[in-house]
Design an enzyme around this catalytic site. Structure first.
Site, PDB file in Angstrom:
ATOM      1  CE  LYS A  27     -43.868  17.957 -34.642  1.00 45.16           C
ATOM      2  NZ  LYS A  27     -43.833  17.003 -35.772  1.00 45.16           N
ATOM      3  NE  ARG A  28     -39.311  10.118 -29.271  1.00 43.10           N
ATOM      4  CZ  ARG A  28     -40.455   9.822 -29.874  1.00 43.10           C
ATOM      5  NH1 ARG A  28     -41.323  10.797 -30.120  1.00 43.10           N
ATOM      6  NH2 ARG A  28     -40.742   8.601 -30.249  1.00 43.10           N
TER       7      ARG A  28
END
Length: 303
Positions: A108-109
């Site tokens: 989830k960058r």
């Protein structure tokens, strides 16, 4: 030759993530994505609740369940929690996965361009991810470095499976005449915008099985994008809904075996149901293999 749906870019030729995923889905006959995120608090007897126990149990899950999975999805947080020792364990586990099995790193960058570029190196090169999860909240430029490699892939958070997902994702945004977008929930605008992100064939969506109406709506908006669908098992999502609306219906993901769909299951495979005697007496590897086999059968590649 089939043409991409309007607003969807064609996939680049060659050995893309979508190519590799389709080959693995065809080989296994399932769209099951094996979550690999062992919680120290739920390890079976005999596994210490530290990094060595987590790694040993994750290795057991891999060995037992891998034959029944189209892809593997480690959640980075479960390894980062142990610092450098945890990341080293994740690197060893990654090396254990055969090259024909896609690995989706749930990270989830997203960040400003220079930081996102280093995130891409860390996730794709250092940790060996074939695909990653990314957040669209900062806009396209904040994930562009994670989308631009045609041999890798990024799943954009669209409508997630957690209970509070609608707090922001369901907020209605203004119409966008330039994009032809009506007033719609933020998750729908995310799906609409993601169709044109990246060079083509490197972007998919995360849409939870716990939100069946949104899953159907996202597929209608983005018929050509691959979906990663969490929320089955412990979260109570419906497998039939995931199979109905999950597969892509247009290129670049459509027309391939599995339609680019991955349905993630982790705790329902790794952790026995409450009161299961196998927690105390049974072989955890045999139980995990049986659970993975069952989920693979419940999540077949549809004709």
């Amino acid at each position: 030759m089939t043409q991409p749906a309007p607003g969807t870019r064609a996939a680049p030729a060659g050995n893309t993530f979508l190519d590799r995923l389709a080959a693995r889905s065809a080989a296994t006959g399932t769209v099951l994505c094996l979550g690999l995120d062992p919680d120290p608090a739920t390890l079976p007897p005999g596994f210490e609740p530290g990094v060595s126990g987590v790694e040993a149990f994750a290795r057991l899950i891999l060995d037992a369940a891998l034959p029944f999975a189209a892809a593997i999805k480690p959640n980075l947080a479960f390894y980062e929690a142990f610092g450098s020792a945890g990341l080293a364990a994740l690197e060893r586990l990654r090396r254990r996965v055969p090259s024909d099995v896609p690995v989706v790193l749930d990270a989830k960058r997203a960040d400003i361009g220079s930081t996102a570029a280093r995130q891409a190196v860390a996730l794709f090169d250092a940790l060996g991810a074939d695909a990653v999860t990314v957040s669209p909240y900062l806009g396209e430029d904040a994930i562009a470095p994670l989308l631009e490699r045609t041999d890798r892939f990024a799943y954009v958070l669209c409508r997630t499976s957690n209970p509070g997902a609608g707090e922001l994702q369901s907020l209605v945004v203004e119409p966008d005449a330039a994009d032809g977008a009506p007033a719609e929930p933020l998750w729908a605008r995310t799906a609409r915008r993601a169709r044109n992100w990246g060079p083509g064939g490197t972007v998919g969506l995360v849409v939870g099985a716990t939100a069946p109406d949104e899953l159907e709506g996202a597929r209608r908006i983005a018929p050509g994008l691959a979906f990663l669908v969490p929320g089955l098992g412990a979260q109570g999502g419906d497998a039939a809904v995931a199979l109905q609306h999950g597969p892509a219906t247009a290129p670049p993901a459509g027309g391939r075996r599995g339609g680019g769909l991955l349905v993630s299951v982790s705790r329902a495979i790794a952790v026995p149901p409450a009161g299961d005697a196998s927690r105390r007496d049974g072989d955890p590897g045999e139980r995990i293999a049986a659970a993975a086999r069952d989920w693979a059968a419940r999540l077949p590649v549809l004709p």
